[in-house]
Design a protein around this motif. Sequence first.
Motif, short mmCIF file in Angstrom:
data_model
loop_
_atom_site.label_atom_id
_atom_site.label_comp_id
_atom_site.label_asym_id
_atom_site.label_seq_id
_atom_site.Cartn_x
_atom_site.Cartn_y
_atom_site.Cartn_z
N LEU A 100 -19.17 39.14 133.77
CA LEU A 100 -19.24 39.40 132.33
C LEU A 100 -19.77 40.81 132.06
O LEU A 100 -19.23 41.54 131.23
N LEU A 101 -20.81 41.21 132.78
CA LEU A 101 -21.35 42.56 132.63
C LEU A 101 -20.34 43.62 133.07
O LEU A 101 -20.20 44.66 132.43
N HIS A 102 -19.62 43.34 134.15
CA HIS A 102 -18.59 44.28 134.62
C HIS A 102 -17.46 44.41 133.60
O HIS A 102 -16.98 45.50 133.33
N LEU A 103 -17.05 43.28 133.01
CA LEU A 103 -16.01 43.29 131.99
C LEU A 103 -16.47 44.07 130.76
O LEU A 103 -15.72 44.87 130.20
N PHE A 104 -17.73 43.86 130.37
CA PHE A 104 -18.30 44.59 129.23
C PHE A 104 -18.34 46.09 129.51
O PHE A 104 -17.99 46.91 128.67
N LYS A 105 -18.75 46.45 130.72
CA LYS A 105 -18.84 47.85 131.10
C LYS A 105 -17.46 48.51 131.07
O LYS A 105 -17.30 49.62 130.59
N ASP A 106 -16.46 47.82 131.57
CA ASP A 106 -15.09 48.37 131.59
C ASP A 106 -14.53 48.53 130.19
O ASP A 106 -13.81 49.48 129.90
N SER A 107 -14.84 47.58 129.31
CA SER A 107 -14.29 47.64 127.94
C SER A 107 -15.02 48.66 127.08
O SER A 107 -14.53 49.03 126.02
N CYS A 108 -16.18 49.10 127.51
CA CYS A 108 -16.94 50.08 126.74
C CYS A 108 -16.92 51.45 127.40
O CYS A 108 -17.92 52.16 127.38
N GLY A 109 -15.79 51.82 127.95
CA GLY A 109 -15.65 53.15 128.52
C GLY A 109 -15.79 54.20 127.44
O GLY A 109 -15.72 53.91 126.24
N ASP A 110 -15.97 55.43 127.85
CA ASP A 110 -16.20 56.51 126.90
C ASP A 110 -15.07 56.63 125.88
O ASP A 110 -15.32 56.75 124.69
N SER A 111 -13.83 56.60 126.34
CA SER A 111 -12.72 56.78 125.40
C SER A 111 -12.60 55.60 124.44
O SER A 111 -12.33 55.79 123.25
N THR A 112 -12.81 54.40 124.93
CA THR A 112 -12.76 53.22 124.05
C THR A 112 -13.89 53.26 123.03
O THR A 112 -13.68 53.00 121.84
N PHE A 113 -15.07 53.61 123.48
CA PHE A 113 -16.23 53.67 122.60
C PHE A 113 -16.04 54.76 121.54
O PHE A 113 -16.29 54.54 120.36
N LEU A 114 -15.59 55.94 121.96
CA LEU A 114 -15.37 57.03 121.01
C LEU A 114 -14.26 56.68 120.02
O LEU A 114 -14.33 57.03 118.84
N GLY A 115 -13.24 55.96 120.49
CA GLY A 115 -12.18 55.51 119.58
C GLY A 115 -12.72 54.57 118.53
O GLY A 115 -12.34 54.65 117.35
N ALA A 116 -13.62 53.68 118.93
CA ALA A 116 -14.22 52.75 117.97
C ALA A 116 -15.08 53.50 116.95
O ALA A 116 -15.06 53.18 115.76
N ILE A 117 -15.80 54.51 117.42
CA ILE A 117 -16.62 55.31 116.50
C ILE A 117 -15.72 56.04 115.50
O ILE A 117 -16.02 56.09 114.30
N GLU A 118 -14.61 56.60 115.95
CA GLU A 118 -13.68 57.28 115.04
C GLU A 118 -13.11 56.32 114.01
O GLU A 118 -12.94 56.68 112.85
N GLN A 119 -12.83 55.10 114.41
CA GLN A 119 -12.33 54.11 113.46
C GLN A 119 -13.38 53.80 112.40
O GLN A 119 -13.06 53.70 111.21
N VAL A 120 -14.62 53.63 112.81
CA VAL A 120 -15.70 53.36 111.86
C VAL A 120 -15.86 54.55 110.91
O VAL A 120 -16.01 54.36 109.70
N GLU A 121 -15.83 55.78 111.44
CA GLU A 121 -15.93 56.97 110.59
C GLU A 121 -14.81 57.00 109.57
O GLU A 121 -15.03 57.33 108.40
N GLY A 122 -13.59 56.66 110.00
CA GLY A 122 -12.45 56.64 109.08
C GLY A 122 -12.62 55.62 107.98
O GLY A 122 -12.37 55.91 106.81
N ILE A 123 -13.09 54.44 108.34
CA ILE A 123 -13.30 53.37 107.35
C ILE A 123 -14.38 53.78 106.35
O ILE A 123 -14.20 53.65 105.13
N VAL A 124 -15.48 54.31 106.86
CA VAL A 124 -16.58 54.74 105.98
C VAL A 124 -16.11 55.86 105.05
O VAL A 124 -16.41 55.84 103.85
N SER A 125 -15.35 56.82 105.58
CA SER A 125 -14.85 57.93 104.75
C SER A 125 -13.93 57.42 103.65
O SER A 125 -13.97 57.89 102.52
N LYS A 126 -13.09 56.45 103.98
CA LYS A 126 -12.18 55.90 102.97
C LYS A 126 -12.94 55.14 101.89
O LYS A 126 -12.64 55.26 100.70
N ILE A 127 -13.96 54.39 102.30
CA ILE A 127 -14.79 53.68 101.32
C ILE A 127 -15.51 54.68 100.42
O ILE A 127 -15.56 54.52 99.19
#
Length: 155
Positions: free
Chosen positions: A7-34
Amino acid sequence: MQRLKKLLHLFKDSCGDSTFLGAIEQVEGIVSKILSVVMIAVILVAMFDLIIVLSQQLLVEPFGFFNESLFEVFGLFLNVLIALEILENITAYLRKHVVQVELVIVTSLIAVARKIIILNLDKTEGIEIIGLALAILSLSISYWIIRRTTPKKPH
């Protein structure tokens, strides 16, 4: 224990830098639109307030003259202008994903100018005037530096 490691290995793989940064960009986009939608609501309310104040001032005797403070009307106009500039800041961020420093400085200059225009000198202490003067000087110098160092874009 083995399941926890998986489970920890799966979590670590899914939270790679590019995935994490992509999620942050999505949140920034949503907040900017709101923020854009909320700012449009603020602009509409400010316009409504301006229309109400103008109609009250123009329809009271003597007709066609501002009976109360003309500075209040100027302040309301500048409120709308400042809100439009803030909306422009937000939409520029949505388009380019960069905060445009020049636009922020211009918006700040308009806000300080609004404060000076509606300033009641009878109720203002000298230190406040000095503070506003320093704010204008600092923002003006900042704007000048940004304009001098930013390459001109052909239209």
